[in-house]
Design an enzyme around this catalytic site. Sequence first.
Site, PDB file in Angstrom:
ATOM      1  N   LYS A   1       0.131  -7.183  -3.682  1.00 40.82           N
ATOM      2  CA  LYS A   1       0.428  -6.138  -3.097  1.00 40.82           C
ATOM      3  C   LYS A   1       1.772  -5.756  -2.765  1.00 40.82           C
ATOM      4  CE  LYS A   1      -4.428  -5.104  -1.506  1.00 40.82           C
ATOM      5  NZ  LYS A   1      -5.027  -4.659  -0.415  1.00 40.82           N
TER       6      LYS A   1
ATOM      7  N   ASP B   1      -4.915   0.198   1.318  1.00 38.19           N
ATOM      8  CA  ASP B   1      -6.001  -0.782   0.753  1.00 38.19           C
ATOM      9  C   ASP B   1      -7.270   0.338   0.518  1.00 38.19           C
ATOM     10  OD1 ASP B   1      -7.665  -2.950   0.396  1.00 38.19           O
ATOM     11  OD2 ASP B   1      -8.211  -2.912   2.345  1.00 38.19           O
ATOM     12  N   PHE B   2      -8.113  -0.242  -0.318  1.00 33.07           N
ATOM     13  CA  PHE B   2      -9.455   0.545  -0.676  1.00 33.07           C
ATOM     14  C   PHE B   2     -10.526  -0.198   0.325  1.00 33.07           C
ATOM     15  CE2 PHE B   2     -13.270   1.367  -3.131  1.00 33.07           C
ATOM     16  CZ  PHE B   2     -12.995   2.919  -3.338  1.00 33.07           C
ATOM     17  N   ASP B   3     -11.115  -1.388  -0.017  1.00 37.05           N
ATOM     18  CA  ASP B   3     -12.031  -1.938   0.714  1.00 37.05           C
ATOM     19  C   ASP B   3     -11.976  -2.007   2.123  1.00 37.05           C
ATOM     20  OD1 ASP B   3     -13.784  -2.391  -1.651  1.00 37.05           O
ATOM     21  OD2 ASP B   3     -12.237  -3.932  -2.117  1.00 37.05           O
TER      22      ASP B   3
ATOM     23  N   ASP C   1      -6.622  -3.876   5.922  1.00 39.82           N
ATOM     24  CA  ASP C   1      -7.219  -4.302   7.118  1.00 39.82           C
ATOM     25  C   ASP C   1      -7.233  -6.054   6.920  1.00 39.82           C
ATOM     26  OD1 ASP C   1     -10.315  -5.335   5.787  1.00 39.82           O
ATOM     27  OD2 ASP C   1      -9.141  -4.014   4.535  1.00 39.82           O
TER      28      ASP C   1
ATOM     29  N   ASP D   1      -3.257  -7.867   2.689  1.00 36.40           N
ATOM     30  CA  ASP D   1      -2.466  -6.706   2.855  1.00 36.40           C
ATOM     31  C   ASP D   1      -0.968  -7.259   3.334  1.00 36.40           C
ATOM     32  OD1 ASP D   1      -4.093  -4.793   1.926  1.00 36.40           O
ATOM     33  OD2 ASP D   1      -5.434  -5.054   3.734  1.00 36.40           O
TER      34      ASP D   1
ATOM     35  N   GLY E   1      -7.409  -5.153  -3.963  1.00 36.14           N
ATOM     36  CA  GLY E   1      -7.900  -6.469  -4.541  1.00 36.14           C
ATOM     37  C   GLY E   1      -9.186  -6.564  -5.141  1.00 36.14           C
TER      38      GLY E   1
END
Length: 207
Positions: free
Chosen positions: A141, A8-10, A164, A168, A97
């Site tokens: 995802k 994930d990114f954020d 997180d 996810d 997202g």
Amino acid sequence: MLKLAVFDFDSTLMDGETIDFFAEELGLGEEVSHITEEAMSGRLDFFESLQQRVNLLKGLDYSVVEKISRNLPYMPGAIETIAELKNRGIKVVCFSGGFRSATGYAKDILGYDADFSNVLHQKDGKLTGLVGGDMMFNFSKGDMLQRLQNILGVSEEETLVCGDGANDLSMFAHAGTRVAFCAREILQKEANIIIKEKNLTKILEKI
């Protein structure tokens, strides 16, 4: 043996939520942050929350979006962890997202192989409040992960995922190694590795 790692990114590869940084420019940081938290904790549908939050950004100059996207605080250990995974011959991909303005720019800095995220619609240099892309829904995802696994010939057992929040969960359903990184309780329940320190290199100690 792991062959694919998806992050994930954020709040995972990046320390914070990109959309919250955008909202602060409009004085809407608290309102947007609250919606984000509700979605990440699983109390609000992700698609609905994304539309709500992006709509609040209507009118923001796209130049501001680009500037913020290029000055985000990356998570401690992100560069080192991705480099080590790639040294081990593992493909590293980012699912977000959030937005391509951030993940596309971070790709060359953090070193992952590809990014899948959403795009903020702009017209005449300003956000229109609309959004589209690869990661719009709760199931996105997991859906994209299965497609990647098929293309690359990688099994669930050969896949690591790290995130997180509640959006996810769908990718956790298709991976043998499931890392909950400084995560909401809803995700920790489905993880087999839990990291509570903001240091991504801790993952390397567990795999």
